[in-house]
Scaffold this motif. Structure first.
Motif, PDB file in Angstrom:
ATOM      1  N   LYS B 232       0.806  -1.227   0.000  1.00  0.00           N
ATOM      2  CA  LYS B 232       0.000   0.000   0.000  1.00  0.00           C
ATOM      3  C   LYS B 232       0.838   1.275   0.000  1.00  0.00           C
ATOM      4  O   LYS B 232       0.390   2.319  -0.439  1.00  0.00           O
ATOM      5  CB  LYS B 232      -0.916   0.016   1.236  1.00  0.00           C
ATOM      6  N   PHE B 233       2.036   1.180   0.541  1.00  0.00           N
ATOM      7  CA  PHE B 233       2.810   2.407   0.714  1.00  0.00           C
ATOM      8  C   PHE B 233       4.188   2.320   0.074  1.00  0.00           C
ATOM      9  O   PHE B 233       5.036   3.177   0.316  1.00  0.00           O
ATOM     10  CB  PHE B 233       2.966   2.734   2.206  1.00  0.00           C
ATOM     11  N   GLY B 234       4.436   1.264  -0.705  1.00  0.00           N
ATOM     12  CA  GLY B 234       5.740   1.125  -1.344  1.00  0.00           C
ATOM     13  C   GLY B 234       6.877   1.160  -0.331  1.00  0.00           C
ATOM     14  O   GLY B 234       7.958   1.665  -0.618  1.00  0.00           O
ATOM     15  N   SER B 235       6.630   0.644   0.879  1.00  0.00           N
ATOM     16  CA  SER B 235       7.627   0.617   1.957  1.00  0.00           C
ATOM     17  C   SER B 235       8.202   1.998   2.269  1.00  0.00           C
ATOM     18  O   SER B 235       9.366   2.120   2.662  1.00  0.00           O
ATOM     19  CB  SER B 235       8.766  -0.365   1.624  1.00  0.00           C
ATOM     20  N   SER B 236       7.414   3.026   2.078  1.00  0.00           N
ATOM     21  CA  SER B 236       7.917   4.380   2.360  1.00  0.00           C
ATOM     22  C   SER B 236       7.947   4.636   3.860  1.00  0.00           C
ATOM     23  O   SER B 236       6.971   4.388   4.565  1.00  0.00           O
ATOM     24  CB  SER B 236       7.006   5.402   1.680  1.00  0.00           C
ATOM     25  N   PRO B 237       9.066   5.202   4.367  1.00  0.00           N
ATOM     26  CA  PRO B 237       9.158   5.480   5.812  1.00  0.00           C
ATOM     27  C   PRO B 237       8.185   6.580   6.235  1.00  0.00           C
ATOM     28  O   PRO B 237       7.918   6.740   7.420  1.00  0.00           O
ATOM     29  CB  PRO B 237      10.610   5.944   6.002  1.00  0.00           C
ATOM     30  N   ALA B 238       7.655   7.310   5.244  1.00  0.00           N
ATOM     31  CA  ALA B 238       6.747   8.407   5.585  1.00  0.00           C
ATOM     32  C   ALA B 238       5.368   7.916   5.993  1.00  0.00           C
ATOM     33  O   ALA B 238       4.453   8.710   6.187  1.00  0.00           O
ATOM     34  CB  ALA B 238       6.631   9.360   4.387  1.00  0.00           C
ATOM     35  N   VAL B 239       5.213   6.596   6.130  1.00  0.00           N
ATOM     36  CA  VAL B 239       3.910   6.028   6.429  1.00  0.00           C
ATOM     37  C   VAL B 239       3.456   6.347   7.862  1.00  0.00           C
ATOM     38  O   VAL B 239       2.265   6.416   8.153  1.00  0.00           O
ATOM     39  CB  VAL B 239       3.938   4.503   6.200  1.00  0.00           C
ATOM     40  N   LEU B 240       4.426   6.570   8.751  1.00  0.00           N
ATOM     41  CA  LEU B 240       4.085   6.798  10.156  1.00  0.00           C
ATOM     42  C   LEU B 240       3.235   8.065  10.276  1.00  0.00           C
ATOM     43  O   LEU B 240       3.549   9.095   9.696  1.00  0.00           O
ATOM     44  CB  LEU B 240       5.349   6.940  11.009  1.00  0.00           C
ATOM     45  N   GLY B 241       2.131   7.940  11.031  1.00  0.00           N
ATOM     46  CA  GLY B 241       1.252   9.092  11.233  1.00  0.00           C
ATOM     47  C   GLY B 241       0.153   9.187  10.198  1.00  0.00           C
ATOM     48  O   GLY B 241      -0.817   9.905  10.385  1.00  0.00           O
ATOM     49  N   LYS B 242       0.299   8.461   9.052  1.00  0.00           N
ATOM     50  CA  LYS B 242      -0.795   8.440   8.083  1.00  0.00           C
ATOM     51  C   LYS B 242      -1.975   7.698   8.676  1.00  0.00           C
ATOM     52  O   LYS B 242      -1.826   6.935   9.629  1.00  0.00           O
ATOM     53  CB  LYS B 242      -0.339   7.758   6.788  1.00  0.00           C
ATOM     54  N   THR B 243      -3.164   7.908   8.110  1.00  0.00           N
ATOM     55  CA  THR B 243      -4.330   7.234   8.671  1.00  0.00           C
ATOM     56  C   THR B 243      -4.891   6.214   7.695  1.00  0.00           C
ATOM     57  O   THR B 243      -4.768   6.350   6.477  1.00  0.00           O
ATOM     58  CB  THR B 243      -5.445   8.230   9.033  1.00  0.00           C
ATOM     59  N   LEU B 244      -5.463   5.147   8.282  1.00  0.00           N
ATOM     60  CA  LEU B 244      -6.184   4.130   7.517  1.00  0.00           C
ATOM     61  C   LEU B 244      -7.643   4.204   7.957  1.00  0.00           C
ATOM     62  O   LEU B 244      -7.919   4.331   9.155  1.00  0.00           O
ATOM     63  CB  LEU B 244      -5.651   2.732   7.836  1.00  0.00           C
ATOM     64  N   ALA B 252      -4.520   5.919  13.153  1.00  0.00           N
ATOM     65  CA  ALA B 252      -3.195   6.444  12.824  1.00  0.00           C
ATOM     66  C   ALA B 252      -2.177   5.306  12.852  1.00  0.00           C
ATOM     67  O   ALA B 252      -2.140   4.511  13.792  1.00  0.00           O
ATOM     68  CB  ALA B 252      -2.799   7.520  13.832  1.00  0.00           C
ATOM     69  N   ILE B 253      -1.351   5.234  11.814  1.00  0.00           N
ATOM     70  CA  ILE B 253      -0.316   4.196  11.762  1.00  0.00           C
ATOM     71  C   ILE B 253       0.844   4.594  12.672  1.00  0.00           C
ATOM     72  O   ILE B 253       1.410   5.676  12.518  1.00  0.00           O
ATOM     73  CB  ILE B 253       0.185   4.006  10.317  1.00  0.00           C
ATOM     74  N   VAL B 254       1.171   3.705  13.639  1.00  0.00           N
ATOM     75  CA  VAL B 254       2.272   4.039  14.545  1.00  0.00           C
ATOM     76  C   VAL B 254       3.506   3.180  14.302  1.00  0.00           C
ATOM     77  O   VAL B 254       4.587   3.501  14.796  1.00  0.00           O
ATOM     78  CB  VAL B 254       1.859   3.908  16.029  1.00  0.00           C
ATOM     79  N   GLY B 255       3.376   2.090  13.560  1.00  0.00           N
ATOM     80  CA  GLY B 255       4.557   1.251  13.367  1.00  0.00           C
ATOM     81  C   GLY B 255       4.336   0.179  12.318  1.00  0.00           C
ATOM     82  O   GLY B 255       3.206  -0.065  11.879  1.00  0.00           O
ATOM     83  N   VAL B 256       5.451  -0.434  11.914  1.00  0.00           N
ATOM     84  CA  VAL B 256       5.432  -1.515  10.936  1.00  0.00           C
ATOM     85  C   VAL B 256       6.107  -2.726  11.567  1.00  0.00           C
ATOM     86  O   VAL B 256       7.166  -2.592  12.190  1.00  0.00           O
ATOM     87  CB  VAL B 256       6.180  -1.120   9.646  1.00  0.00           C
ATOM     88  N   LEU B 257       5.498  -3.909  11.409  1.00  0.00           N
ATOM     89  CA  LEU B 257       6.089  -5.121  11.974  1.00  0.00           C
ATOM     90  C   LEU B 257       7.141  -5.688  11.030  1.00  0.00           C
ATOM     91  O   LEU B 257       7.109  -5.419   9.831  1.00  0.00           O
ATOM     92  CB  LEU B 257       4.996  -6.154  12.220  1.00  0.00           C
ATOM     93  N   PRO B 258       8.079  -6.465  11.559  1.00  0.00           N
ATOM     94  CA  PRO B 258       9.126  -7.018  10.685  1.00  0.00           C
ATOM     95  C   PRO B 258       8.545  -8.034   9.696  1.00  0.00           C
ATOM     96  O   PRO B 258       7.498  -8.625   9.931  1.00  0.00           O
ATOM     97  CB  PRO B 258      10.091  -7.691  11.658  1.00  0.00           C
ATOM     98  N   GLU B 259       9.278  -8.194   8.621  1.00  0.00           N
ATOM     99  CA  GLU B 259       8.820  -9.039   7.525  1.00  0.00           C
ATOM    100  C   GLU B 259       8.624 -10.485   7.948  1.00  0.00           C
ATOM    101  O   GLU B 259       7.711 -11.161   7.493  1.00  0.00           O
ATOM    102  CB  GLU B 259       9.843  -8.972   6.396  1.00  0.00           C
ATOM    103  N   ASP B 260       9.512 -10.973   8.839  1.00  0.00           N
ATOM    104  CA  ASP B 260       9.463 -12.409   9.149  1.00  0.00           C
ATOM    105  C   ASP B 260       8.463 -12.735  10.243  1.00  0.00           C
ATOM    106  O   ASP B 260       8.389 -13.863  10.685  1.00  0.00           O
ATOM    107  CB  ASP B 260      10.865 -12.909   9.538  1.00  0.00           C
ATOM    108  N   PHE B 261       7.682 -11.758  10.679  1.00  0.00           N
ATOM    109  CA  PHE B 261       6.713 -12.081  11.720  1.00  0.00           C
ATOM    110  C   PHE B 261       5.590 -12.924  11.137  1.00  0.00           C
ATOM    111  O   PHE B 261       4.927 -12.537  10.183  1.00  0.00           O
ATOM    112  CB  PHE B 261       6.149 -10.823  12.365  1.00  0.00           C
TER     113      PHE B 261
END
Lengths: 113, 896
Positions: B232-244, B252-261
Motif C-alpha cells: 500500500k505504501f511502497g515501503s515508504s518510511p513516511a507512512v508513520l502518522g498516516k491514517t487508515l 493512525a499508523i504508529v509502526g510496521v512489523l518485521p517481515e518475518d513475523f
C-alpha cells in the motif's frame, strides 16, 4: 625356531640402527648382507622389505642418506645415523633388552629343563 | 612428533612422486648390480646371478610398490585410483549405476523433503526467543476446554497472576478498508499491548503499542505488516502518522512489523494489520460472560513451570468465581504450551509420515545393498584376478567401498534435487494451515542429514558385499571359473528381499487403511446436501453502523432481493451464528419452561445456534422431520419461534412431541416456541462430529433478531448461503457486481462452495493419505525392483543348471514354474513378516485417530494389499522367468 626367519618391521629397524652404528655409513645392499652375517645366516632378509624400512627411518629423522661411491666404484646411496638416530638406538636397545629379559624368565626353565 | 614429521614428508611425496621414484630406481639398480657381482664371484653364471638377485629382492615390482607405499600416503593415492576406476566400472554398466542412483535418490529425496518439513514444523516450530516459556491461554468452561476469554476476565487475570511475565489477548478480525480505492476486506487482529513484546517482536519501523493504549476509549492507532506496508505504501518510511480508514473509522499508523513475523496459534493468525483490542466496537466487550473469540498468549516468568503457572491461575480464577458467581462460576484459565498449541494437531500425522518415509529409505538401502551384493558376486573372478596380481584384501574392500560411496553420493545429490522439488510439492498438497509453512525450506541441518544418510548407506551397504567377497578362497574361485559361490549369498539376498516385501506390505496396509477411511468418510451423510451450496461473507457499508434497526432490516431485505435477482440463484439466506464446516460456531444458552432460571450462565443448557432466513432449509437440503420451518411472516412483530434438530428434541424432550414447547433463551431473556424439528447436521466436520462436545442445534429466524442483536452485529455484516445452478464462480461474480451496484462501500469476501469447505475439513487426512499412498507406491516399486534383481541374478547364476534340466527333459513350463515358485516363496515369507509388523503400525495409526470407519486390522484391506504385493512380486519375477524359459540348453552347456 632354528629356521631362517622373516624379520618384522620393528626389529628390522633396530638391526639397521645398530648395524649403522657399528659400521658407519653403509648402502642398502651392504646393510642387508651385514645383517644376515651378524645373524649367523639364521636370518634371510627379503631385501625388498629393507628399503621401505630405511625410508621410514629416514622420514622419522633417525638416519639420513646421500649418494656416494661404493668400494667397487659403484654409485650407491649411503645411509648414516643422525643424532636422533643414536638416541633412538639407545632407547630401542634398552627396551628390547628389557623385553627379552622378561621373556627369558618365562621361557628359560620350560625350554632348558 | 616423529610421526608427524614422517606424515608431512609422505604428504610431500605425493607431489614429488617422479623424483623419488627415479631416485629409488637408481638405488635398486645399484643394489641388484652389487648383488649380481657378488653372486658371480661365488660362481654363478651372469644370468643366474641376476635372477637370484631379483628373487632375493622379492621381485623388483613388489619392492618398488612397497617403497612407493611408504614414500607417499598410499591411502590418498589409491583413493584417487579407486575413484577413477570406480567411475570407469560404473560407466561400463550404466543401467546398474542408474538403478542404484535412482533408488537412493528416491529414498533420500523423499526422506529429506519430509525431514525438512518436520525440522521446521516440529523440531523448530517457534521462531521466538526462549520459546519454552511461551504458553497459549484459554478459558475452560462447560463444553469448551479451550474456550475464549472475556475481556474483563483477561484484565483481572493479567492483574492478579504472579507467575506470568506478561499476558496478552488477540482476536482475528477482518476490516473493511475504505479510502482512495474500492472498499477492500483486509485481515487483521485485535491485540493487547503486551502481545508483541511477549513474542520478542521488534518493530521494523516506528513503535509497538504502549502499555495502556490497548484499553477501551483510547485513541485509534494501528500497526501494519511489512507486506501491507510494501503493497500500500511502497515501503515508504513516511507512512508513520498516516491514517487508515477501517470500518469507517480513522486509525493512525504508529509502526510496521518485521517481515518475518508469522504466527498462527489459537485464534491468532498473522494478518495485514493490528489494532488495540480496546478499539473493538463490540458492545459485549466489557461483558464478563462474553467470550467473543478472544484467546491469550503469555510468557512464563523465568524458572516457572507450566504446572506452577496453571496452579497460580487456578487460584486467580477461583477468587474471581467467588467475586462474580453469575459469570465466572466454573470458569478456569487453561494454559497450554505454545509448542503444543502450534504443532500438537499435526504432530502424530507428521511422525507417522516420517516413519513411513523412513521405511521407504530402508527399502531403498536394502535394494542398493542387494544390487551391490549381486554385482560383487558376479565380479568375484575379477577380484580373484586382481588379488593374484598383488592387490591386498583391504585394497579390494576399499575399492568396493569407493564404488558404493560414489553411488551413494550421486544418489544423495540427486535426492537433494528431488527433495527441494518434493518439499514444494508436499507443501502444495499440505493442508493450508500447516504451522509455519512459509518457513519451510531445505536447511543446513537437512543438508547434513542427507549427506550422512547417503554416506552411511554407501559405507554400510558397501561393506556388506565387500566383506562377503573378501572371504572366498581366491585360488578356488580362480579354478572354478568364478562360480564357486557359496549358498550364503543367496541366503543374504533372499533375506533382504523378504525384508523389502515385508516393509512394502506395512506401507501398503497403512495407505490402504487411509484410503478405506477416506471412502468411509465420503459416504458419511453430513445431514445436508452440499451440492450447489455456496457461502460468502458480506460486510455492510460502514455507514450502516449508525443506522436505525429498521434501516438495517431494510438493508438486509434489499440484499436478499438483489441476490435473488441474479440469474442462477435458487435461494438465499442470511446467516449469523454457526455455519457448518466453516469453523464458525455460536451457541445459545437456554433453560426449559419447567425449569427455574439458573442463576449463573454456566449452569444453563447449550445449543449451537443458526440464525437464518426461511430459504435456509431448502438451500441446505436439510430434512424437516416435524412441524414447519420459518416463513417470511415469522418476523419482528410475530410471536418468537424456533426450530430444533432431532438431537436437541431427543436430548431435552425425550419422546415427547416438541412442537409447541417453549424454550427460554438467555441474553435479553426471550421465550421462543418450537414449531418444527429438523434433521441433525454435522457442524464440525465429517470425521469429528461424533467426538465434539456439542450436538444440539437450534434454528432462529434472522428477521426476529432483536434490535440489540442487530446492532450487536460486529462491524455490521453477515454470512450468506445461496443455492445456485451452474457455475458457482460466475454466479459469485454476478452477485458481487449486483451488490456493488447497490453500494460501493460494501464488500463480498471469503466465497467458498460448501463442497470445498467439507473437503477442507478433510484436508489433513487427504494429505496424509496421498503421501502415505505415494510412499507405499514407491515402496512397492522399489521392492519389485529388488525382487527382479534377485530373480534375474538367480537365473543368470543357474543358467547352466537350467540348461541341464532342460536337456534332461524339463519343459519350459516347468522352468517358468520353478522361477515363479522361488520368487513367490520369498514374497509370501515377506507377506507373513509384513502382516505382523503392519498390525503393530496400524494400531499406532488407529490410536492417533488417523482412521475412520475402519478397524486397524481390517481384513479386506490386509487381503487386498497382500494380493497386490504378491501380484506385483510375481510380475517382477516373470521377466527373468521368461528369460530362463528361453534358455537354449545347448547354448547354456556350451558356454562352459
Amino acid at each position: 625356531m632354528g629356521d631362517k626367519t622373516d624379520v618384522w618391521q620393528g626389529t628390522l629397524a633396530l638391526m639397521v640402527l645398530r648395524t649403522l652404528d657399528s659400521m658407519g655409513p653403509q648402502h642398502g645392499y651392504g646393510l642387508a648382507r651385514r645383517i644376515e652375517q651378524t645373524s649367523g645366516d639364521l636370518l634371510q632378509l627379503n631385501y625388498g622389505t629393507l628399503y621401505p624400512a630405511l625410508l621410514k627411518l629416514e622420514q622419522e629423522g633417525f638416519i639420513r642418506s646421500s649418494w656416494g661411491v661404493s668400494e667397487n666404484n659403484r654409485r650407491a646411496k649411503f645411509y648414516e645415523l643422525t643424532k636422533a638416530g643414536h638416541r633412538q638406538l639407545k632407547k630401542a636397545a634398552a627396551d628390547w633388552e628389557q623385553t627379552t629379559a622378561i621373556l627369558a624368565r618365562f621361557l628359560t626353565p620350560a625350554e632348558e629343563a | 612428533m616423529r610421526k608427524l614429521r614422517a606424515f608431512a614428508l609422505r604428504l610431500r611425496g605425493l607431489f614429488r612422486a617422479n623424483r623419488s621414484d627415479s631416485d629409488f630406481a637408481a638405488e635398486l639398480d645399484s643394489h641388484v648390480a652389487m648383488h649380481t657381482e657378488d653372486n658371480i664371484r661365488s660362481g654363478l653364471s651372469r644370468e643366474e646371478a641376476h635372477r637370484q638377485a631379483l628373487i632375493r629382492l622379492g621381485g623388483a615390482d613388489q619392492a618398488r610398490q612397497a617403497y612407493r607405499e611408504r614414500s607417499r600416503l598410499p591411502f590418498l593415492e589409491t583413493l584417487g585410483q579407486d575413484v577413477t576406476y570406480a567411475f570407469r566400472v560404473l560407466r561400463k554398466n550404466p543401467a546398474f549405476a542408474l538403478v542404484v542412483i535412482l533408488t537412493l535418490a528416491l529414498g533420500i529425496g523423499a526422506n529429506t523433503a519430509l525431514f525438512s518439513i518436520v525440522n521446521s514444523v516440529l523440531l523448530n516450530p517457534l521462531p521466538f526467543p526462549r520459546p519454552a516459556e511461551l504458553v497459549s491461554v484459554h478459558e475452560s468452561k462447560a463444553n469448551f476446554d479451550q474456550g475464549s476469554i472475556s475481556y474483563p476476565n483477561f484484565r483481572d487475570w493479567q492483574r492478579d497472576n504472579e507467575t506470568l511475565a506478561a499476558l496478552a489477548i488477540s482476536h482475528q478480525r477482518r476490516f473493511t478498508l475504505t479510502g482512495a480505492t474500492d472498499a477492500e476486506r483486509v485481515s487483521g487482529d485485535y491485540v493487547s499491548s503486551d502481545f508483541f513484546p511477549i513474542l520478542g517482536v521488534k518493530p521494523a519501523l516506528g513503535r509497538l503499542f504502549l502499555p495502556g493504549e490497548d484499553e477501551i476509549g483510547r485513541a485509534p492507532i494501528v500497526l501494519i505488516s511489512a507486506g501491507f506496508w510494501a503493497r500500500k505504501f511502497g515501503s515508504s518510511p513516511a507512512v508513520l502518522g498516516k491514517t487508515l480508514t477501517l470500518d469507517g473509522r480513522n486509525f493512525a499508523i504508529v509502526g510496521v512489523l518485521p517481515e518475518d513475523f508469522d504466527l498462527s496459534v489459537g485464534n491468532f493468525e498473522a494478518g495485514d494489520l493490528y489494532v488495540p483490542v480496546g478499539q473493538w466496537q463490540q458492545p459485549a466487550l466489557n461483558n464478563r460472560f462474553a467470550g467473543l473469540g478472544l484467546h491469550g498468549i503469555a510468557r512464563l516468568k523465568p524458572g516457572v513451570t507450566l504446572e506452577q503457572a496453571q496452579a497460580d491461575m487456578n487460584g486467580v480464577t477461583d477468587r474471581l468465581a467467588v467475586a462474580y458467581p453469575q459469570a465466572d462460576h466454573g470458569i478456569r484459565a487453561k494454559l497450554v504450551s505454545m509448542r503444543h498449541s502450534v504443532v500438537g494437531r499435526v504432530q502424530p500425522l507428521l511422525l507417522v509420515l516420517l516413519g513411513s518415509v523412513g521405511f521407504v529409505l530402508l527399502i531403498a538401502c536394502v535394494n542398493v545393498a542387494n544390487l551391490l551384493l549381486a554385482r560383487s558376486t558376479a565380479r568375484t573372478q575379477e577380484f580373484a584376478i586382481r588379488s593374484a596380481l598383488g592387490a591386498g584384501r583391504m585394497r579390494i574392500v576399499r575399492q568396493l567401498l569407493t564404488e558404493s560411496t560414489i553411488l551413494a553420493l550421486a544418489g544423495g545429490a540427486l535426492g537433494l534435487l528431488l527433495a527441494s522439488w518434493g518439499t514444494h510439492a508436499v507443501l502444495k498438497l499440505a493442508p493450508m494451515r500447516l504451522p509455519r509453512a512459509s518457513h519451510i525450506h531445505l536447511s543446513l541441518p537437512v543438508l547434513c542429514f542427507t549427506l550422512v544418510i547417503s554416506l552411511a548407506v554407501g559405507i554400510l551397504f558397501g561393506l556388506l558385499p565387500a566383506w562377503k567377497v573378501s572371504r572366498p578362497k581366491l585360488q578356488d574361485t580362480l579354478k572354478e571359473g568364478g562360480r564357486g559361490v557359496s549358498g550364503t549369498h543367496h541366503r543374504t539376498q533372499d533375506l533382504l528381499v523378504v525384508f523389502e516385501m515385508a516393509m512394502a506390505l506395512v506401507l501398503l496396509a497403512g495407505a490402504g487403511l487411509m484410503i478405506r477411511s477416506m471412502i468411509a468418510l465420503s459416504r458419511v451423510d453430513p445431514g445436508f446436501d452440499p451440492q450447489g451450496v455456496t457461502t460468502f461473507s458480506l460486510a455492510a457499508p460502514p455507514s450502516m453502523s449508525t443506522a436505525t434497526p429498521g434501516a438495517v432490516r431494510a438493508y438486509y431485505r434489499e440484499v436478499d432481493r438483489r441476490v435473488n435477482q441474479v440469474p442462477g440463484v435458487e435461494g438465499i439466506s442470511l446467516v449469523t451464528g454457526s455455519l457448518p464446516m466453516t469453523g464458525n460456531d455460536d451457541e445459545s444458552l437456554f433453560w426449559l419452561e419447567n425449569e427455574p432460571r439458573p442463576t449463573n450462565k454456566n449452569d444453563m443448557h447449550w445449543a449451537l445456534n443458526y440464525v437464518v432466513e426461511p430459504d435456509y432449509l431448502k438451500i441446505m437440503g436439510i430434512r424437516l422431520l416435524r412441524g414447519r420451518f420459518f416463513t417470511t411472516s415469522d418476523n419482528q412483530p410475530a410471536p418468537a419461534v424456533a426450530v430444533v434438530d432431532e438431537t436437541f428434541a431427543h436430548q431435552y424432550f425425550g419422546n415427547k412431541n416438541p412442537i409447541g414447547e417453549r424454550i427460554n433463551l438467555d441474553g435479553p431473556d426471550k421465550a421462543v416456541t418450537v414449531i418444527g424439528v429438523a434433521g441433525h447436521i454435522m457442524q464440525w466436520g465429517l470425521d469429528n462430529d461424533a467426538s465434539s462436545p456439542l450436538h444440539a442445534e437450534i434454528y432462529l429466524p434472522f428477521m426476529q433478531l432483536t434490535d440489540d442483536d442487530l446492532s450487536f452485529q460486529d462491524g455490521l455484516g453477515t454470512d450468506v448461503v445461496i443455492r445456485s445452478r451452474g457455475d458457482s464462480a460466475s454466479t459469485m461474480s454476478d452477485i458481487q457486481r449486483a451488490l456493488r451496484q447497490m453500494d460501493q462501500q460494501q464488500v463480498v469476501y471469503s466465497a467458498e462452495t460448501m463442497n470445498n469447505l467439507i473437503a477442507d475439513t478433510l484436508a489433513a487426512r487427504r494429505f496424509s493419505m496421498v503421501l502415505l499412498g505415494l510412499f507405499a507406491a514407491l515402496a512397492l516399486l522399489l521392492a519389485s525392483v529388488g525382487m527382479y534383481g534377485v530373480i534375474s541374478y538367480l537365473v543368470s547364476q543357474r543358467t547352466q543348471e537350467i540348461g541341464i534340466r532342460m536337456a534332461l527333459g524339463a519343459d519350459r513350463g516347468h522352468v517358468l514354474r520353478w522361477v515363479l515358485k522361488t520368487g513367490g516363496r520369498l514374497a509370501l515369507t515377506g507377506v507373513a513378516v509384513g502382516l505382523a509388523a503392519a498390525l503393530a503400525l496400524t494400531q499406532v495409526m488407529a490410536s492417533s485417530s488417523m482412521l475412520y470407519g475402519v478397524r486397524a486390522y481390517d481384513p479386506w484391506t490386509l487381503i487386498g494389499v497382500t494380493v497386490l504385493l504378491v501380484a506385483v512380486a510375481l510380475a517382477a519375477c516373470y521377466v527373468p522367468a521368461r528369460r530362463a524359459m528361453h534358455i537354449d540348453p545347448m547354448q547354456a552347456l556350451r558356454t562352459e
